[in-house]
Design a protein around this motif. Structure first.
Motif, PDB file in Angstrom:
ATOM      1  N   ILE A 118       0.898  -1.231  -0.174  1.00  0.00           N
ATOM      2  CA  ILE A 118      -0.052   0.189   0.056  1.00  0.00           C
ATOM      3  C   ILE A 118       0.946   0.968   0.260  1.00  0.00           C
ATOM      4  CG2 ILE A 118      -1.816   1.323   1.171  1.00  0.00           C
ATOM      5  CD1 ILE A 118      -2.892  -1.324   0.339  1.00  0.00           C
ATOM      6  N   GLU A 119       0.803   2.024  -0.875  1.00  0.00           N
ATOM      7  CA  GLU A 119       1.452   3.211  -1.199  1.00  0.00           C
ATOM      8  C   GLU A 119       0.696   4.646  -0.631  1.00  0.00           C
ATOM      9  OE1 GLU A 119       4.633   4.796  -4.890  1.00  0.00           O
ATOM     10  OE2 GLU A 119       2.592   3.620  -5.098  1.00  0.00           O
ATOM     11  N   THR A 120      -0.507   4.417  -0.799  1.00  0.00           N
ATOM     12  CA  THR A 120      -1.368   5.632  -0.472  1.00  0.00           C
ATOM     13  C   THR A 120      -2.617   5.273   0.442  1.00  0.00           C
ATOM     14  OG1 THR A 120      -2.635   5.464  -2.518  1.00  0.00           O
ATOM     15  CG2 THR A 120      -0.875   6.855  -2.606  1.00  0.00           C
ATOM     16  N   GLU A 175       1.462   8.160   1.158  1.00  0.00           N
ATOM     17  CA  GLU A 175       0.576   9.585   1.182  1.00  0.00           C
ATOM     18  C   GLU A 175      -0.476   9.115   1.913  1.00  0.00           C
ATOM     19  OE1 GLU A 175      -0.320  11.986  -2.662  1.00  0.00           O
ATOM     20  OE2 GLU A 175      -1.837  10.817  -2.398  1.00  0.00           O
ATOM     21  N   ILE A 176      -1.003   9.666   3.076  1.00  0.00           N
ATOM     22  CA  ILE A 176      -2.279   9.717   3.578  1.00  0.00           C
ATOM     23  C   ILE A 176      -3.168  11.062   3.533  1.00  0.00           C
ATOM     24  CG2 ILE A 176      -3.247   9.263   5.701  1.00  0.00           C
ATOM     25  CD1 ILE A 176      -0.928   7.630   6.515  1.00  0.00           C
ATOM     26  N   THR A 177      -4.154  10.826   2.741  1.00  0.00           N
ATOM     27  CA  THR A 177      -5.022  12.151   2.480  1.00  0.00           C
ATOM     28  C   THR A 177      -6.155  12.073   3.140  1.00  0.00           C
ATOM     29  OG1 THR A 177      -3.975  12.021   0.153  1.00  0.00           O
ATOM     30  CG2 THR A 177      -5.960  13.580   0.626  1.00  0.00           C
ATOM     31  N   LEU A 178      -6.679  13.125   3.709  1.00  0.00           N
ATOM     32  CA  LEU A 178      -7.882  13.118   4.574  1.00  0.00           C
ATOM     33  C   LEU A 178      -8.559  14.582   3.812  1.00  0.00           C
ATOM     34  CD1 LEU A 178      -9.294  12.165   7.649  1.00  0.00           C
ATOM     35  CD2 LEU A 178      -9.192  14.754   7.790  1.00  0.00           C
ATOM     36  N   GLU A 179      -9.920  14.146   3.424  1.00  0.00           N
ATOM     37  CA  GLU A 179     -10.777  15.162   2.887  1.00  0.00           C
ATOM     38  C   GLU A 179     -11.383  15.591   3.974  1.00  0.00           C
ATOM     39  OE1 GLU A 179     -13.778  13.372   0.326  1.00  0.00           O
ATOM     40  OE2 GLU A 179     -12.382  12.992  -1.408  1.00  0.00           O
ATOM     41  N   ASN A 195      -0.604  13.096   5.794  1.00  0.00           N
ATOM     42  CA  ASN A 195       0.357  14.304   5.441  1.00  0.00           C
ATOM     43  C   ASN A 195      -0.324  14.993   4.301  1.00  0.00           C
ATOM     44  OD1 ASN A 195       0.524  12.197   3.472  1.00  0.00           O
ATOM     45  ND2 ASN A 195       2.328  11.115   4.425  1.00  0.00           N
ATOM     46  N   ARG A 196      -1.593  14.844   3.931  1.00  0.00           N
ATOM     47  CA  ARG A 196      -2.173  15.518   2.975  1.00  0.00           C
ATOM     48  C   ARG A 196      -3.688  15.895   3.309  1.00  0.00           C
ATOM     49  NH1 ARG A 196      -4.562  14.345  -2.119  1.00  0.00           N
ATOM     50  NH2 ARG A 196      -4.075  16.166  -3.855  1.00  0.00           N
ATOM     51  N   LEU A 197      -3.935  17.141   3.171  1.00  0.00           N
ATOM     52  CA  LEU A 197      -5.423  17.687   3.326  1.00  0.00           C
ATOM     53  C   LEU A 197      -6.015  17.848   2.119  1.00  0.00           C
ATOM     54  CD1 LEU A 197      -5.309  19.791   6.549  1.00  0.00           C
ATOM     55  CD2 LEU A 197      -5.963  17.341   6.391  1.00  0.00           C
ATOM     56  N   ASN A 216       1.271  19.762   1.908  1.00  0.00           N
ATOM     57  CA  ASN A 216       0.758  19.471   0.852  1.00  0.00           C
ATOM     58  C   ASN A 216      -0.840  19.525   1.010  1.00  0.00           C
ATOM     59  OD1 ASN A 216       0.066  17.692  -1.346  1.00  0.00           O
ATOM     60  ND2 ASN A 216       1.243  15.843  -0.488  1.00  0.00           N
ATOM     61  N   ILE A 217      -1.438  20.321   0.558  1.00  0.00           N
ATOM     62  CA  ILE A 217      -2.857  20.558   0.718  1.00  0.00           C
ATOM     63  C   ILE A 217      -3.521  20.954  -0.699  1.00  0.00           C
ATOM     64  CG2 ILE A 217      -4.426  22.550   1.372  1.00  0.00           C
ATOM     65  CD1 ILE A 217      -2.746  23.108   3.703  1.00  0.00           C
ATOM     66  N   SER A 218      -4.616  20.175  -0.897  1.00  0.00           N
ATOM     67  CA  SER A 218      -5.416  20.395  -2.249  1.00  0.00           C
ATOM     68  C   SER A 218      -6.706  21.191  -1.735  1.00  0.00           C
ATOM     69  CB  SER A 218      -5.716  19.033  -2.960  1.00  0.00           C
ATOM     70  OG  SER A 218      -6.424  19.357  -3.843  1.00  0.00           O
ATOM     71  N   ILE A 219      -7.387  22.093  -2.535  1.00  0.00           N
ATOM     72  CA  ILE A 219      -8.516  22.389  -2.277  1.00  0.00           C
ATOM     73  C   ILE A 219      -9.524  22.165  -3.501  1.00  0.00           C
ATOM     74  CG2 ILE A 219      -7.904  24.444  -0.843  1.00  0.00           C
ATOM     75  CD1 ILE A 219      -8.736  26.356  -2.948  1.00  0.00           C
TER      76      ILE A 219
END
Ligand code: SF4
Length: 375
Positions: A52-54, A88-92, A112-114, A151-154
């Motif tokens: 698992i990479e993400t 990469e661990i993203t949370l919406e 580590n990513r929102l 590391n942020i996305s909107i």
């Protein structure tokens, strides 16, 4: 390499345009977290040889969970699967959930990513969409989040009724002022059975205007490219090194496992999806059953999927891959179907890769469906 997607099927309120799976009742939240962990356990053998990479928390609204719940779910991923060293661990998350204390809790966790559901910085747009946050909350959470996460996305939505080009440009400029490295931006679409559909049908708001959405799309591309973003997927723009690894893996056809109600999985040959109903999902998991259906993808299905995702990305569709994986008949069919789009300057072939041109990008889903092979 693979990814794991965890669907958190709860939202504080229903946005008018949304047709994702969620419930606005939080009553079963604790039970759901336990069921998600149990589903991982029940399916631990499915991805035994995969790394698992993400890890991606999507929804719904993952930020309705407590940090303890999120840590508990991440721990379960590590317990049941092999995970790379720095996944990469993203949370919406939605702005109304992101006060300073929560952002600090996230920053001190493995997340580590929102991916923040801003959608618009204008109050009237947010009200029309029935978002749970207001413009001040969106700006305030970005000010603080950018101090603790790089590391942020909107998410931003364009093509709203009555949204002028100037107003859309202002939205983009406000987003840029926070110096975030990734933006996902979608045209507002009217899905059946949504409140937006009813509002348009009853005439309480005007119908959406495709030409306006297309103008907004081109303003978006120009403005973001001017500011160093790469337009790497139809709706996604990232600074170099900040593309979403999770979504890129999906677009490049890598395997992923989807946990939770309505989540989809792909193992390279089959696609499966869990039932989109919280109660039925919980009942099945309590009985140690997997509430999912499976579809075996035929060669034609796989070709069609590659065309659809390939045309949406800047990697395009490799003609060499079409020939080696699918054969000369598929390649000839693709070239023949593409001819009219190439002469209309909507598609182009460069280095043996078929891609949409700038003019064709907005239409890529429609063009792709015309290149599909029928089963
Ligand atoms: S918060 Fe997201 S998932 Fe929930 S209703 Fe709104 S758009 Fe849909």
């Amino acid at each position: 390499m693979s990814g794991i997607y965890i669907h958190i099927p709860f939202c504080k309120q229903a946005c008018h345009y949304c047709d994702f799976h969620f419930s606005t009742s939080m009553k079963k939240k604790d039970e759901m977290v336990l069921a998600l962990v149990k589903e991982m356990e029940l399916r631990k053998n499915e991805f035994q040889n995969e790394i698992i990479e993400t890890i991606y928390f999507g929804g719904g609204t993952p930020s309705v969970l407590s940090i303890d719940d999120i840590r508990f779910l991440i721990d379960a991923v590590y317990k049941h699967y092999q995970v790379v060293e720095n996944p990469e661990i993203t949370l919406e998350a939605n702005p109304d959930d992101l006060d300073n204390e929560i952002i600090l809790q996230y920053a001190n966790s493995p997340i580590n990513r929102l991916s923040i559901g801003v959608q618009s910085f204008f109050e009237d747009d947010l009200q029309l969409m029935n978002r749970a946050h207001n413009s001040a909350e969106a700006k305030k959470c970005l000010e603080f989040a950018t101090q603790h996460f790089d590391n942020i996305s909107i998410d931003l939505i364009y093509g709203m009724p009555n949204m002028s080009n100037e107003k859309w440009l202002q939205n983009i400029e406000t987003a840029l002022s926070f110096n975030i490295p990734h933006i996902s931006s979608y045209a507002l679409t009217v899905e059946p059975k949504t409140a937006l559909h009813k509002m348009i049908k009853s005439g309480s708001i005007p119908a959406l205007d495709d030409d306006l959405a297309q103008q907004h799309f081109h303003i978006l591309i120009d403005k973001l490219q001017e500011n160093g973003f790469v337009h790497y997927e139809l709706s996604n723009f990232g600074k170099p090194d900040y593309f979403s690894k999770n979504n890129t893996a999906y677009w490049l056809g890598k395997k992923y496992i989807g946990i939770g109600p309505s989540a989809h999985s792909y193992n390279g040959k089959n696609r499966s999806w869990n039932i989109a109903n919280n109660s039925l999902y919980l009942k099945a998991i309590a009985e140690n059953k997997l509430p999912s259906e499976t579809e075996i993808l035929s060669k034609t299905d796989q070709y069609n999927e590659y065309i659809m995702t390939g045309l949406r990305t800047f990697w395009g569709v490799s003609l060499e891959r079409i020939e080696t994986e699918f054969g000369a008949d598929y390649l000839n069919y693709l070239l023949q179907q593409s001819e009219k789009y190439i002469s209309d300057n909507l598609l182009e072939i460069e280095n043996n890769v078929l891609k949409t041109t700038k003019k064709g990008k907005f239409l890529s889903d429609g063009i792709a469906s015309d290149l599909f092979m029928l089963n």
